[in-house]
Design a protein around this motif. Sequence first.
Motif, PDB file in Angstrom:
ATOM      1  N   TYR A 205       0.849  -1.185   0.000  1.00  0.00           N
ATOM      2  CA  TYR A 205       0.000   0.000   0.000  1.00  0.00           C
ATOM      3  C   TYR A 205       0.888   1.241   0.000  1.00  0.00           C
ATOM      4  O   TYR A 205       1.987   1.237   0.544  1.00  0.00           O
ATOM      5  CB  TYR A 205      -0.900   0.017   1.235  1.00  0.00           C
ATOM      6  CG  TYR A 205      -1.928  -1.086   1.218  1.00  0.00           C
ATOM      7  CD1 TYR A 205      -3.106  -0.937   0.490  1.00  0.00           C
ATOM      8  CD2 TYR A 205      -1.721  -2.270   1.907  1.00  0.00           C
ATOM      9  CE1 TYR A 205      -4.045  -1.952   0.467  1.00  0.00           C
ATOM     10  CE2 TYR A 205      -2.657  -3.289   1.885  1.00  0.00           C
ATOM     11  CZ  TYR A 205      -3.828  -3.114   1.164  1.00  0.00           C
ATOM     12  OH  TYR A 205      -4.748  -4.109   1.126  1.00  0.00           O
TER      13      TYR A 205
ATOM     14  N   LEU B 285      -1.938   6.102   1.982  1.00  0.00           N
ATOM     15  CA  LEU B 285      -3.049   5.261   2.432  1.00  0.00           C
ATOM     16  C   LEU B 285      -2.771   4.663   3.796  1.00  0.00           C
ATOM     17  O   LEU B 285      -3.668   4.605   4.647  1.00  0.00           O
ATOM     18  CB  LEU B 285      -3.315   4.136   1.424  1.00  0.00           C
ATOM     19  CG  LEU B 285      -4.162   4.491   0.215  1.00  0.00           C
ATOM     20  CD1 LEU B 285      -4.262   3.307  -0.731  1.00  0.00           C
ATOM     21  CD2 LEU B 285      -5.535   4.950   0.634  1.00  0.00           C
TER      22      LEU B 285
ATOM     23  N   HIS C 197      -4.904   5.450   7.082  1.00  0.00           N
ATOM     24  CA  HIS C 197      -5.547   4.331   7.761  1.00  0.00           C
ATOM     25  C   HIS C 197      -5.285   4.384   9.258  1.00  0.00           C
ATOM     26  O   HIS C 197      -6.213   4.312  10.067  1.00  0.00           O
ATOM     27  CB  HIS C 197      -5.036   3.004   7.182  1.00  0.00           C
ATOM     28  CG  HIS C 197      -5.592   1.803   7.881  1.00  0.00           C
ATOM     29  ND1 HIS C 197      -5.008   1.275   9.016  1.00  0.00           N
ATOM     30  CD2 HIS C 197      -6.672   1.035   7.610  1.00  0.00           C
ATOM     31  CE1 HIS C 197      -5.709   0.228   9.405  1.00  0.00           C
ATOM     32  NE2 HIS C 197      -6.727   0.065   8.577  1.00  0.00           N
TER      33      HIS C 197
ATOM     34  N   ARG D 193      -8.785  10.210   2.015  1.00  0.00           N
ATOM     35  CA  ARG D 193      -8.480   8.788   1.837  1.00  0.00           C
ATOM     36  C   ARG D 193      -9.071   8.251   0.535  1.00  0.00           C
ATOM     37  O   ARG D 193      -8.436   7.441  -0.156  1.00  0.00           O
ATOM     38  CB  ARG D 193      -9.015   8.010   3.034  1.00  0.00           C
ATOM     39  CG  ARG D 193      -8.541   6.600   3.072  1.00  0.00           C
ATOM     40  CD  ARG D 193      -8.860   5.984   4.394  1.00  0.00           C
ATOM     41  NE  ARG D 193      -8.587   4.559   4.331  1.00  0.00           N
ATOM     42  CZ  ARG D 193      -8.724   3.760   5.337  1.00  0.00           C
ATOM     43  NH1 ARG D 193      -9.103   4.228   6.505  1.00  0.00           N
ATOM     44  NH2 ARG D 193      -8.475   2.479   5.206  1.00  0.00           N
TER      45      ARG D 193
ATOM     46  N   ARG E 153      -6.880   6.679  -2.292  1.00  0.00           N
ATOM     47  CA  ARG E 153      -7.198   5.327  -2.783  1.00  0.00           C
ATOM     48  C   ARG E 153      -7.332   5.329  -4.305  1.00  0.00           C
ATOM     49  O   ARG E 153      -6.846   4.433  -4.988  1.00  0.00           O
ATOM     50  CB  ARG E 153      -8.490   4.846  -2.123  1.00  0.00           C
ATOM     51  CG  ARG E 153      -8.928   3.478  -2.568  1.00  0.00           C
ATOM     52  CD  ARG E 153     -10.253   3.104  -1.920  1.00  0.00           C
ATOM     53  NE  ARG E 153     -10.819   1.948  -2.567  1.00  0.00           N
ATOM     54  CZ  ARG E 153     -11.169   0.841  -1.942  1.00  0.00           C
ATOM     55  NH1 ARG E 153     -11.026   0.739  -0.650  1.00  0.00           N
ATOM     56  NH2 ARG E 153     -11.680  -0.164  -2.617  1.00  0.00           N
ATOM     57  N   ARG E 154      -7.984   6.356  -4.811  1.00  0.00           N
ATOM     58  CA  ARG E 154      -8.187   6.455  -6.268  1.00  0.00           C
ATOM     59  C   ARG E 154      -6.865   6.627  -7.008  1.00  0.00           C
ATOM     60  O   ARG E 154      -6.680   6.092  -8.101  1.00  0.00           O
ATOM     61  CB  ARG E 154      -9.122   7.641  -6.559  1.00  0.00           C
ATOM     62  CG  ARG E 154      -9.393   7.861  -8.012  1.00  0.00           C
ATOM     63  CD  ARG E 154     -10.368   6.826  -8.529  1.00  0.00           C
ATOM     64  NE  ARG E 154     -10.680   7.107  -9.895  1.00  0.00           N
ATOM     65  CZ  ARG E 154     -10.490   6.246 -10.890  1.00  0.00           C
ATOM     66  NH1 ARG E 154     -10.019   5.043 -10.654  1.00  0.00           N
ATOM     67  NH2 ARG E 154     -10.798   6.572 -12.114  1.00  0.00           N
TER      68      ARG E 154
ATOM     69  N   SER F  42      -3.864   5.646  -5.909  1.00  0.00           N
ATOM     70  CA  SER F  42      -2.879   4.605  -5.581  1.00  0.00           C
ATOM     71  C   SER F  42      -2.941   3.455  -6.576  1.00  0.00           C
ATOM     72  O   SER F  42      -3.987   3.184  -7.162  1.00  0.00           O
ATOM     73  CB  SER F  42      -3.140   4.054  -4.183  1.00  0.00           C
ATOM     74  OG  SER F  42      -2.906   5.042  -3.225  1.00  0.00           O
TER      75      SER F  42
ATOM     76  N   ARG G 166      -3.353  -0.255  -7.842  1.00  0.00           N
ATOM     77  CA  ARG G 166      -4.331  -1.247  -7.394  1.00  0.00           C
ATOM     78  C   ARG G 166      -3.855  -2.647  -7.709  1.00  0.00           C
ATOM     79  O   ARG G 166      -3.071  -2.865  -8.623  1.00  0.00           O
ATOM     80  CB  ARG G 166      -5.661  -1.021  -8.099  1.00  0.00           C
ATOM     81  CG  ARG G 166      -6.238   0.304  -7.760  1.00  0.00           C
ATOM     82  CD  ARG G 166      -7.570   0.476  -8.398  1.00  0.00           C
ATOM     83  NE  ARG G 166      -7.968   1.870  -8.218  1.00  0.00           N
ATOM     84  CZ  ARG G 166      -9.085   2.359  -8.621  1.00  0.00           C
ATOM     85  NH1 ARG G 166      -9.930   1.606  -9.240  1.00  0.00           N
ATOM     86  NH2 ARG G 166      -9.366   3.621  -8.415  1.00  0.00           N
TER      87      ARG G 166
ATOM     88  N   HIS H  74     -15.411  -3.107   2.854  1.00  0.00           N
ATOM     89  CA  HIS H  74     -14.683  -1.842   2.735  1.00  0.00           C
ATOM     90  C   HIS H  74     -15.617  -0.694   2.356  1.00  0.00           C
ATOM     91  O   HIS H  74     -15.530   0.403   2.916  1.00  0.00           O
ATOM     92  CB  HIS H  74     -13.528  -1.964   1.730  1.00  0.00           C
ATOM     93  CG  HIS H  74     -12.287  -2.497   2.337  1.00  0.00           C
ATOM     94  ND1 HIS H  74     -11.886  -3.800   2.173  1.00  0.00           N
ATOM     95  CD2 HIS H  74     -11.357  -1.906   3.132  1.00  0.00           C
ATOM     96  CE1 HIS H  74     -10.762  -3.983   2.831  1.00  0.00           C
ATOM     97  NE2 HIS H  74     -10.424  -2.856   3.430  1.00  0.00           N
TER      98      HIS H  74
ATOM     99  N   TYR I 167     -16.520   2.761   4.353  1.00  0.00           N
ATOM    100  CA  TYR I 167     -16.455   4.103   3.761  1.00  0.00           C
ATOM    101  C   TYR I 167     -17.797   4.822   3.909  1.00  0.00           C
ATOM    102  O   TYR I 167     -17.840   6.010   4.236  1.00  0.00           O
ATOM    103  CB  TYR I 167     -16.044   4.045   2.289  1.00  0.00           C
ATOM    104  CG  TYR I 167     -14.556   3.896   2.099  1.00  0.00           C
ATOM    105  CD1 TYR I 167     -13.680   4.923   2.453  1.00  0.00           C
ATOM    106  CD2 TYR I 167     -14.010   2.739   1.571  1.00  0.00           C
ATOM    107  CE1 TYR I 167     -12.310   4.788   2.293  1.00  0.00           C
ATOM    108  CE2 TYR I 167     -12.642   2.591   1.408  1.00  0.00           C
ATOM    109  CZ  TYR I 167     -11.800   3.619   1.766  1.00  0.00           C
ATOM    110  OH  TYR I 167     -10.445   3.487   1.609  1.00  0.00           O
TER     111      TYR I 167
END
Length: 181
Positions: free
Chosen positions: A9, A13, A17, A65, A69-70, A72, A74, A95, A99
């Motif tokens: 990760y 992120l 977290h 976040r 996440r978008r 980062s 995958r 998950h 959210y």
Amino acid sequence: MTSSSTYKYGQALILLHWLMFLLFVFVYAAIEFRVFFDKGMPEREFMKALHFMFGLLVLLLVLLRLVARRLSPRLPPDSSKGWSKFFHIGSQAAHWALYAFMLGMPLMGWMVLSAAGKPIPFFGLVMPALMGPDEVLSKQLKSLHETVGSIGYVLIGLHVLAAFFHQFVLKDHLMARMRLR
């Protein structure tokens, strides 16, 4: 192609977290510890204000976040079948439920205070009301907020159990991948 056991990760992120983990501890501790003080006492009101402020901070950080996440990298799409596919779908649903919880609860708390006609504190600022005063709606929203807050304990518990399942059953080094470097 990266497998889930070698995927790492991004630092943003991971940091968000663990920061949000601490915020959840503060949010829940503040609202649970308020009962040690009688209604109307300044200490009780302070604990409630902390609960609101930390809750709004969760809202801000979950928005960050989602952006992180978008942006980062995958994992590749899961092409597994059977139980593995079932766990993957369950993981995705859990998950997104978290959210939705992290977005919905602070907004609902904001609406509770707005409908009650109370100020919405945020670290020295007062946030604008989202609606006009409505005592009946405020009580309904407060009840819903408390119920969903209790469901939050279950969601968080399932998240922790899933992390342990990854670490000790699947042995995919999840804890190492979630460690700050």
